[in-house]
Design a protein around this motif. Structure first.
Motif, PDB file in Angstrom:
ATOM      1  N   GLN A   1      19.131  30.582  80.213  1.00  0.00           N
ATOM      2  CA  GLN A   1      20.092  31.100  79.254  1.00  0.00           C
ATOM      3  C   GLN A   1      21.254  31.724  80.009  1.00  0.00           C
ATOM      4  OE1 GLN A   1      19.048  32.246  75.572  1.00  0.00           O
ATOM      5  NE2 GLN A   1      21.219  32.579  75.230  1.00  0.00           N
ATOM      6  N   VAL A   2      22.445  31.265  79.639  1.00  0.00           N
ATOM      7  CA  VAL A   2      23.659  31.860  80.188  1.00  0.00           C
ATOM      8  C   VAL A   2      24.343  32.607  79.051  1.00  0.00           C
ATOM      9  CG1 VAL A   2      25.855  31.455  81.343  1.00  0.00           C
ATOM     10  CG2 VAL A   2      23.905  29.960  81.828  1.00  0.00           C
ATOM     11  N   THR A   3      24.710  33.862  79.296  1.00  0.00           N
ATOM     12  CA  THR A   3      25.326  34.644  78.245  1.00  0.00           C
ATOM     13  C   THR A   3      26.449  35.482  78.820  1.00  0.00           C
ATOM     14  OG1 THR A   3      24.868  36.149  76.401  1.00  0.00           O
ATOM     15  CG2 THR A   3      23.796  36.652  78.483  1.00  0.00           C
TER      16      THR A   3
ATOM     17  N   GLU B   1      24.062  39.818  72.945  1.00  0.00           N
ATOM     18  CA  GLU B   1      22.627  39.985  72.725  1.00  0.00           C
ATOM     19  C   GLU B   1      21.903  38.680  73.064  1.00  0.00           C
ATOM     20  OE1 GLU B   1      20.981  41.827  68.960  1.00  0.00           O
ATOM     21  OE2 GLU B   1      20.349  39.740  68.649  1.00  0.00           O
ATOM     22  N   VAL B   2      20.738  38.824  73.695  1.00  0.00           N
ATOM     23  CA  VAL B   2      19.909  37.644  73.946  1.00  0.00           C
ATOM     24  C   VAL B   2      18.495  37.917  73.461  1.00  0.00           C
ATOM     25  CG1 VAL B   2      21.217  36.781  75.907  1.00  0.00           C
ATOM     26  CG2 VAL B   2      19.331  38.359  76.301  1.00  0.00           C
ATOM     27  N   ILE B   3      17.845  36.873  73.040  1.00  0.00           N
ATOM     28  CA  ILE B   3      16.428  36.948  72.659  1.00  0.00           C
ATOM     29  C   ILE B   3      15.674  35.912  73.471  1.00  0.00           C
ATOM     30  CG2 ILE B   3      14.736  36.677  70.820  1.00  0.00           C
ATOM     31  CD1 ILE B   3      16.868  37.560  68.845  1.00  0.00           C
TER      32      ILE B   3
ATOM     33  N   SER C   1      14.102  45.616  73.495  1.00  0.00           N
ATOM     34  CA  SER C   1      13.088  45.773  72.463  1.00  0.00           C
ATOM     35  C   SER C   1      12.182  44.547  72.480  1.00  0.00           C
ATOM     36  CB  SER C   1      13.720  45.963  71.075  1.00  0.00           C
ATOM     37  OG  SER C   1      14.460  44.825  70.710  1.00  0.00           O
ATOM     38  N   VAL C   2      10.975  44.745  71.978  1.00  0.00           N
ATOM     39  CA  VAL C   2      10.036  43.641  71.868  1.00  0.00           C
ATOM     40  C   VAL C   2       9.510  43.583  70.442  1.00  0.00           C
ATOM     41  CG1 VAL C   2       9.286  43.498  74.276  1.00  0.00           C
ATOM     42  CG2 VAL C   2       8.137  45.092  72.726  1.00  0.00           C
TER      43      VAL C   2
ATOM     44  N   LEU D   1      11.470  39.211  73.512  1.00  0.00           N
ATOM     45  CA  LEU D   1      12.149  40.280  74.228  1.00  0.00           C
ATOM     46  C   LEU D   1      13.626  40.181  73.880  1.00  0.00           C
ATOM     47  CD1 LEU D   1      12.216  42.559  76.451  1.00  0.00           C
ATOM     48  CD2 LEU D   1      12.708  40.728  78.084  1.00  0.00           C
ATOM     49  N   LYS D   2      14.187  41.244  73.334  1.00  0.00           N
ATOM     50  CA  LYS D   2      15.607  41.272  72.984  1.00  0.00           C
ATOM     51  C   LYS D   2      16.326  42.221  73.921  1.00  0.00           C
ATOM     52  CE  LYS D   2      16.878  41.699  68.611  1.00  0.00           C
ATOM     53  NZ  LYS D   2      17.215  42.346  67.311  1.00  0.00           N
ATOM     54  N   ILE D   3      17.438  41.767  74.431  1.00  0.00           N
ATOM     55  CA  ILE D   3      18.344  42.642  75.175  1.00  0.00           C
ATOM     56  C   ILE D   3      19.607  42.739  74.339  1.00  0.00           C
ATOM     57  CG2 ILE D   3      19.453  43.156  77.379  1.00  0.00           C
ATOM     58  CD1 ILE D   3      17.616  41.063  78.676  1.00  0.00           C
ATOM     59  N   ARG D   4      19.931  43.953  73.898  1.00  0.00           N
ATOM     60  CA  ARG D   4      20.984  44.130  72.890  1.00  0.00           C
ATOM     61  C   ARG D   4      22.377  43.863  73.432  1.00  0.00           C
ATOM     62  NH1 ARG D   4      17.497  46.738  69.553  1.00  0.00           N
ATOM     63  NH2 ARG D   4      16.681  48.368  70.883  1.00  0.00           N
ATOM     64  N   SER D   5      22.697  44.394  74.549  1.00  0.00           N
ATOM     65  CA  SER D   5      24.040  44.271  75.111  1.00  0.00           C
ATOM     66  C   SER D   5      23.881  44.018  76.602  1.00  0.00           C
ATOM     67  CB  SER D   5      24.836  45.543  74.846  1.00  0.00           C
ATOM     68  OG  SER D   5      26.108  45.457  75.444  1.00  0.00           O
ATOM     69  N   THR D   6      23.905  42.757  76.974  1.00  0.00           N
ATOM     70  CA  THR D   6      23.536  42.406  78.344  1.00  0.00           C
ATOM     71  C   THR D   6      24.557  42.901  79.356  1.00  0.00           C
ATOM     72  OG1 THR D   6      24.551  40.251  77.910  1.00  0.00           O
ATOM     73  CG2 THR D   6      22.145  40.386  77.777  1.00  0.00           C
TER      74      THR D   6
END
Lengths: 114, 112
Positions: free
Chosen positions: B11-13, B18-20, B66-67, B77-82
């Protein structure tokens, strides 16, 4: 801070030789110990687990555990070029709430030369 | 042999997005984990999850993470603001009690 230490290598052995990988850990109450193999860019793959003092053999692999010395090792007999990878030592750590997690070493890079 | 499945593999962001990251653990396992490995560094524990709640989290696992186990099979697994420093391989793992851990194939997250 619980730590797991390994020599980063690279460890270079000729094909057919024995490769010896070592690991020390700081948490005296740890009971479960694992060796993982990791190829570049891939996930760790479980090679061996060991829970009691002494040796445990599985094919060409032997894990050795000495809890008094807080030392774990992995021997690879008849090393093959396909064994070339990074070998990660991981120690199961249990906290006061009985929750488990793995504490990892940095890994030892092994190169088996044809 | 049962597997832990992770998607996507890469995944490239953009920074701030946000990434999940998704994982399907082994069906009869009870304990689920996220670990990450920054290139050239040790594998690091992020969080463990049992009985639909976080059982332990590391200092890395701050409010940006968060999970969730939304449907009884997926574990996300969520990362809100990478941030740039979130770039790493993220590994999901599961285990039954007192057994070894099975790892998924990982998601390589690249934050640009």
């Amino acid at each position: 801070q619980k730590e797991v230490e390994q020599n980063s290598g690279p460890l270079s052995v000729p094909e057919g030789a024995i490769a010896s990988l070592n690991c020390t850990y700081s948490d005296r109450v740890s009971q479960s110990f694992f060796w993982y193999r990791q190829y570049s860019g891939k996930s760790p793959e479980l090679i061996m687990s060991i829970y009691s003092n002494g040796d445990k053999e599985d094919g060409r692999f032997t894990a050795q555990l000495n809890k008094a010395s807080q030392y774990v090792s992995l021997l690879i007999r008849d090393s093959q070029p396909s064994d070339s990878a990074t070998y990660l030592c991981a120690v199961d750590s249990v906290n006061a709430g009985n929750n488990r997690k793995l504490i990892w070493g940095l890994g030892t890079s092994l190169a088996v030369n044809p | 042999e049962p597997e832990v499945t992770q998607t996507p593999s890469h995944q490239v962001t953009q920074m701030g997005q946000e990434v999940i990251l998704r994982c399907v653990p082994i069906s009869n396992h009870l304990y689920f984990y996220w670990y990450r490995q920054i290139l050239g560094q040790k594998v690091e524990f992020l969080v463990s999850f049992y009985n639909n709640e976080i059982s332990e989290k590391s200092e890395i696992f701050d409010d940006q993470f968060s999970v969730e186990r939304p449907d009884g099979s997926n574990f996300t697994l969520k990362i809100r603001s990478t941030k740039l420093e979130d770039s790493a391989m993220y590994f999901c793992a599961s285990t039954a009690a007192n057994y070894g851990y099975t790892f998924g194939s990982g998601t390589r997250l690249t934050v640009v």
